[in-house]
Design a protein around this motif. Structure first.
Motif, PDB file in Angstrom:
ATOM      1  N   ASN A  83       0.932  -1.174  -0.111  1.00  0.00           N
ATOM      2  CA  ASN A  83      -0.035  -0.012   0.034  1.00  0.00           C
ATOM      3  C   ASN A  83       0.708   1.163   0.083  1.00  0.00           C
ATOM      4  O   ASN A  83       0.540   2.173  -0.638  1.00  0.00           O
ATOM      5  CB  ASN A  83      -1.185  -0.090   1.191  1.00  0.00           C
ATOM      6  N   THR A  84       2.032   1.218   0.812  1.00  0.00           N
ATOM      7  CA  THR A  84       2.828   2.443   0.918  1.00  0.00           C
ATOM      8  C   THR A  84       3.470   2.680  -0.573  1.00  0.00           C
ATOM      9  O   THR A  84       3.723   3.780  -0.738  1.00  0.00           O
ATOM     10  CB  THR A  84       3.950   2.253   1.756  1.00  0.00           C
ATOM     11  N   LEU A  85       3.873   1.608  -1.477  1.00  0.00           N
ATOM     12  CA  LEU A  85       4.360   1.904  -2.540  1.00  0.00           C
ATOM     13  C   LEU A  85       3.447   1.799  -3.885  1.00  0.00           C
ATOM     14  O   LEU A  85       4.094   1.980  -4.818  1.00  0.00           O
ATOM     15  CB  LEU A  85       5.570   0.705  -2.739  1.00  0.00           C
ATOM     16  N   ASP A  86       1.995   1.881  -3.321  1.00  0.00           N
ATOM     17  CA  ASP A  86       1.076   1.391  -4.485  1.00  0.00           C
ATOM     18  C   ASP A  86       1.283   2.848  -5.480  1.00  0.00           C
ATOM     19  O   ASP A  86       1.383   3.870  -5.090  1.00  0.00           O
ATOM     20  CB  ASP A  86      -0.165   1.541  -3.847  1.00  0.00           C
ATOM     21  N   GLY A  87       1.069   2.345  -6.639  1.00  0.00           N
ATOM     22  CA  GLY A  87       1.183   3.443  -7.725  1.00  0.00           C
ATOM     23  C   GLY A  87       2.275   4.253  -8.145  1.00  0.00           C
ATOM     24  O   GLY A  87       2.260   4.968  -9.003  1.00  0.00           O
ATOM     25  N   ILE A  88       3.494   3.746  -7.620  1.00  0.00           N
ATOM     26  CA  ILE A  88       4.664   4.263  -7.881  1.00  0.00           C
ATOM     27  C   ILE A  88       5.354   3.682  -9.148  1.00  0.00           C
ATOM     28  O   ILE A  88       5.743   2.421  -9.056  1.00  0.00           O
ATOM     29  CB  ILE A  88       5.759   4.188  -6.798  1.00  0.00           C
ATOM     30  N   SER A  89       5.423   4.252 -10.400  1.00  0.00           N
ATOM     31  CA  SER A  89       5.972   3.782 -11.379  1.00  0.00           C
ATOM     32  C   SER A  89       7.136   4.326 -11.700  1.00  0.00           C
ATOM     33  O   SER A  89       7.851   3.753 -12.627  1.00  0.00           O
ATOM     34  CB  SER A  89       4.959   3.970 -12.669  1.00  0.00           C
ATOM     35  N   ALA A  90       7.679   5.480 -11.060  1.00  0.00           N
ATOM     36  CA  ALA A  90       8.949   6.068 -11.343  1.00  0.00           C
ATOM     37  C   ALA A  90       9.472   6.865 -10.162  1.00  0.00           C
ATOM     38  O   ALA A  90       8.670   7.239  -9.432  1.00  0.00           O
ATOM     39  CB  ALA A  90       8.581   6.812 -12.707  1.00  0.00           C
ATOM     40  N   ILE A  91      10.778   7.189 -10.146  1.00  0.00           N
ATOM     41  CA  ILE A  91      11.236   7.732  -8.982  1.00  0.00           C
ATOM     42  C   ILE A  91      11.293   9.241  -9.293  1.00  0.00           C
ATOM     43  O   ILE A  91      11.978   9.682 -10.063  1.00  0.00           O
ATOM     44  CB  ILE A  91      12.669   7.498  -8.688  1.00  0.00           C
ATOM     45  N   VAL A  92      10.321  10.000  -8.712  1.00  0.00           N
ATOM     46  CA  VAL A  92      10.164  11.354  -9.263  1.00  0.00           C
ATOM     47  C   VAL A  92       9.867  12.267  -7.979  1.00  0.00           C
ATOM     48  O   VAL A  92       9.377  11.847  -6.987  1.00  0.00           O
ATOM     49  CB  VAL A  92       8.965  11.720  -9.982  1.00  0.00           C
ATOM     50  N   PRO A  93      10.410  13.504  -7.772  1.00  0.00           N
ATOM     51  CA  PRO A  93      10.027  14.255  -6.893  1.00  0.00           C
ATOM     52  C   PRO A  93       8.948  14.635  -6.334  1.00  0.00           C
ATOM     53  O   PRO A  93       8.550  14.923  -4.915  1.00  0.00           O
ATOM     54  CB  PRO A  93      10.857  15.672  -7.120  1.00  0.00           C
ATOM     55  N   GLU A  94       8.084  14.491  -7.185  1.00  0.00           N
ATOM     56  CA  GLU A  94       6.577  14.776  -6.969  1.00  0.00           C
ATOM     57  C   GLU A  94       5.879  13.736  -5.914  1.00  0.00           C
ATOM     58  O   GLU A  94       4.805  14.252  -5.127  1.00  0.00           O
ATOM     59  CB  GLU A  94       5.692  14.644  -8.195  1.00  0.00           C
ATOM     60  N   LEU A  95       6.412  12.715  -5.770  1.00  0.00           N
ATOM     61  CA  LEU A  95       6.093  11.855  -4.792  1.00  0.00           C
ATOM     62  C   LEU A  95       6.168  12.351  -3.266  1.00  0.00           C
ATOM     63  O   LEU A  95       5.405  12.116  -2.374  1.00  0.00           O
ATOM     64  CB  LEU A  95       7.120  10.554  -4.724  1.00  0.00           C
ATOM     65  N   PHE A  96       6.805  13.451  -3.195  1.00  0.00           N
ATOM     66  CA  PHE A  96       7.077  14.121  -1.681  1.00  0.00           C
ATOM     67  C   PHE A  96       6.390  15.439  -1.682  1.00  0.00           C
ATOM     68  O   PHE A  96       6.825  16.291  -0.735  1.00  0.00           O
ATOM     69  CB  PHE A  96       8.598  13.988  -1.198  1.00  0.00           C
ATOM     70  N   ASP A  97       5.626  15.888  -2.715  1.00  0.00           N
ATOM     71  CA  ASP A  97       4.913  17.278  -2.711  1.00  0.00           C
ATOM     72  C   ASP A  97       4.449  17.266  -1.590  1.00  0.00           C
ATOM     73  O   ASP A  97       3.758  16.437  -0.918  1.00  0.00           O
ATOM     74  CB  ASP A  97       4.179  17.501  -3.932  1.00  0.00           C
ATOM     75  N   GLY A  98       4.064  18.669  -1.016  1.00  0.00           N
ATOM     76  CA  GLY A  98       3.313  19.041   0.209  1.00  0.00           C
ATOM     77  C   GLY A  98       1.815  19.212  -0.147  1.00  0.00           C
ATOM     78  O   GLY A  98       1.476  19.508  -1.642  1.00  0.00           O
ATOM     79  N   ALA A  99       0.862  19.241   0.598  1.00  0.00           N
ATOM     80  CA  ALA A  99      -0.363  19.318   0.484  1.00  0.00           C
ATOM     81  C   ALA A  99      -0.719  20.872   0.127  1.00  0.00           C
ATOM     82  O   ALA A  99      -1.659  20.800  -0.532  1.00  0.00           O
ATOM     83  CB  ALA A  99      -1.212  18.737   1.845  1.00  0.00           C
ATOM     84  N   ASP A 100      -0.084  21.604   0.193  1.00  0.00           N
ATOM     85  CA  ASP A 100      -0.082  23.042   0.086  1.00  0.00           C
ATOM     86  C   ASP A 100       0.292  23.743  -1.196  1.00  0.00           C
ATOM     87  O   ASP A 100       0.694  24.849  -1.239  1.00  0.00           O
ATOM     88  CB  ASP A 100       0.019  24.010   1.216  1.00  0.00           C
ATOM     89  N   GLY A 101       0.854  22.682  -1.961  1.00  0.00           N
ATOM     90  CA  GLY A 101       1.397  23.218  -3.414  1.00  0.00           C
ATOM     91  C   GLY A 101       2.785  23.246  -3.280  1.00  0.00           C
ATOM     92  O   GLY A 101       3.507  23.658  -4.293  1.00  0.00           O
TER      93      GLY A 101
END
Length: 632
Positions: A287-305
């Motif tokens: 579940n924690t890794l679900d949907g990760i198909s590439a190593i991209v910074p967007e994985l760590f984007d904040g909720a406020d943009g």
């Protein structure tokens, strides 16, 4: 500290208060209680403040309120984890204030009732001042001073009394307060300890709780109170004020729909929640890794943009702040970050970091790690780092709505699900998964990750759930080890490199739930002191993956055997370590390279669990511990 539930309503609120305590019970506590504006059945008129308290489980409190026909439209409830004063009914919350010169034996009704999470640092000074005014103290707690202080400041308006009282309090607190003259009102405040407002389905019903879980199923409409907020609940209305006392507009503290865990998790075939959660780790990682198909910074984007790539391109070092098990996940990540991403990393115990003089480096990414996102020491360390100008912050957290997530620019939400057992298992391994992803993203940002390496790592991560299933199949062998460990009172754990923090975590698990004294060391440190403890009565657990330090580790193992020590070795299949007299070996299904720590910790969790079961301890609620540590 532990758990708070409070409510105003137009129905008997006692069953909901006790239900809320039951939902918080897994966090650990040593006493509990409830206080209400007592009403006679069928009448909305208050008969005065009454309470009932217990040092037993919440089930006993439920039996008490049923026996006493305890009813009320307005009430507060609490589970206590002792900080000041032993677990005893006299120290249990709610606390009452009867006024100067009076106590329960005076035959007069209580004037103030209060529950509190946190620690009041200046309680001794306040206690002396209040005693000089004639207030009688009947407990050993710091909490009792708040109730007397509110009473001393009360002049017909409970909200104003609480607002005035908080200016004299130093420390951390979340409180909910009743006054006998205002039977349809609860006033709350928070500073350093979590508190949320629940908006009921009925317009006359509102709740306060230290965790949305306490009121899940009753309402999913939650307002998160910010640092210094005051809240006033009355039937049909509520309002909030900030730390300056200014009334807030609704949009400043918006109502959010929160789908919180709302009932007891079914154990299914498992004996304890900890065992269940150990076996949930393949799904939790998936579940924690679900949907990760590439190593991209967007994985760590904040909720406020907040965009992670903007932060990552401007940092050249990492500071990790955490406590307990989360600290050990950070120690593991240090090896990954420096060896894979080439980024210097320091890991600090959060409770120590804020109290020492450090040298802040502006281009530092501050990473906090917390299961709950409400860990008091880690939040305080985060704020300290921010005060030093370290504004680039990221959290690895299991609760998307927590204070840690709200206060950090960036985030990675693990999906471990609710963890009931006090000793963390699936939260730890999902933290490791999140930290490994962070390592890969930073490595990519710094140009240290080739496309081929990225694909290899992604393949390995996708295989983790299946690999964990194979490790869990070792449980019968670990049970046989546990039968021997249950007879011991001490144990040593050894590891090298990135597996040293895993040895630390294994030792922590054993001591947490079996109460066996256990310590962990880098194996190379044996000859620098710990070897003096080794004899036939001291089991030595060794984490032995087939990595670049294996031959060094084998030498350390020989040092143990030469002193008559008994080794218990978790070895990869191709390490050529064979069972012999005084050498017990369990073979791991496969070597897993950089991700090996995630696999090797699981047998150590099972060893602690089955040892505790054999010793007959309370596995899910070990003595003296609480699940979410919201006090310093």
């Amino acid at each position: 500290m532990c758990g708070i539930v409070a409510s105003v309503s137009n129905r008997n609120i006692v069953p909901l208060l006790v239900q809320g305590l039951q939902r918080l019970e897994y966090r650990g506590y040593d006493s509990c209680g409830v206080a209400v504006h007592r009403m006679v059945s069928g009448s909305p008129i208050s008969q005065g403040l009454e309470r009932t308290r217990s040092t037993a489980r919440v089930a006993q409190l439920l039996a008490q309120v049923q026996t006493e026909d305890f009813q009320g439209l307005t009430g507060i409830a609490h589970t206590r984890w002792a900080t000041h004063g032993a677990p005893a009914v006299a120290n249990a919350h709610p606390h009452f204030s009867y006024g100067p010169g009076l106590d329960a034996g005076s035959g007069v009704p209580a004037r103030v009732a209060l529950v509190h999470n946190g620690i009041i640092e200046n309680y001794e000074e306040l206690r002396r001042q209040l005693q000089a005014k004639g207030y009688v103290f009947t407990s050993q707690t710091d909490t009792e001073v708040i109730g007397h202080l509110v009473d001393s400041l009360y002049n017909g308006d409970l909200f104003e009394a609480v607002k005035a009282a908080r200016t004299e309090l130093r420390g951390a607190y979340a409180i909910a307060v009743l006054h006998k003259d205002e039977p349809h009102r609860v006033v709350g405040a928070r500073a350093g300890s979590p508190l949320v407002l629940g908006v009921g389905r009925d317009e006359n019903e509102f709740f306060l709780a230290s965790d949305p879980m306490a009121i899940a199923g009753v309402t999913d409409q939650i307002v998160y109170l910010e640092e210094g907020d005051l809240v006033d609940l009355q039937p049909g209305r509520y309002w909030l004020a900030d730390k300056t006392g200014h009334v807030l507009l609704p949009e400043q503290r918006p109502v959010k729909t929160v789908q919180a865990f709302s009932g007891a998790v079914e154990l299914g075939p498992y004996r304890h929640y900890m065992q269940k959660e150990i076996f949930e780790q393949p799904d939790a990682i998936a579940n924690t890794l679900d949907g990760i198909s590439a190593i991209v910074p967007e994985l760590f984007d904040g909720a406020d943009g907040n965009a992670a790539w903007r932060v990552f391109k401007d940092i050249d070092r990492v500071l990790i702040l955490a406590c307990g098990t989360s600290y050990y996940s950070g120690c593991t990540a240090k090896y990954w970050l420096e060896s894979i991403a080439g980024i210097p990393c320091s890991v600090e115990v959060a409770s120590e970091y804020r109290y020492r003089t450090s040298v802040p480096e502006p281009r530092t990414l501050v990473v906090t790690i917390s299961q709950s996102g409400e860990t008091a020491d880690t939040l305080a360390a985060l704020r300290h780092a921010q005060s030093l100008g370290l504004t680039q912050t990221l959290t690895i957290c299991n609760v998307a709505t927590s204070a840690m997530v709200r206060e950090c620019k960036l985030r990675y939400i693990t999906r471990a699900g609710v963890e009931i057992g006090v000793a963390s298992t699936k939260a730890f391994t999902t933290q490791l998964a999140g930290l490994f992803l962070l390592t890969l993203v930073l490595a990519q940002t710094k140009g240290r990750l080739t496309e081929a390496q990225e694909q290899d790592y992604l393949t390995a991560m996708r295989h983790l759930p299946m690999a964990l299933q194979a490790v869990l199949a070792l449980e019968p062998q670990i049970v046989s080890w546990a039968e021997d460990f249950a007879k011991r009172e001490n144990a040593l754990f050894l590891g090298r490199g990135r597996h040293y923090p895993i040895a630390l975590e294994g030792a922590l698990k054993l001591k947490e739930i079996s109460y066996i004294h256990a310590e962990a060391y880098p194996a190379g440190e044996l000859k620098h002191g710990p070897l003096a403890l080794v004899d036939a009565a001291m089991p030595v657990v060794t984490v032995a993956p087939n990595d670049e330090l294996l031959e060094k580790l084998k030498s350390n193992m020989q040092e143990v055997r030469a002193r008559g020590g008994v080794l218990y070795v978790l070895a990869d299949a191709d390490t050529h370590i064979e069972s012999a007299e005084g050498l017990h070996v369990i073979r791991m299904p496969e070597h897993y390279g950089a991700l090996s720590p995630i696999l090797h910790v699981v047998p150590l969790q099972l060893l602690a669990y089955h040892t505790a079961v054999a010793r007959g301890t309370d596995v899910d609620k070990p003595r003296n511990l609480a699940k979410s540590v919201t006090v310093e």
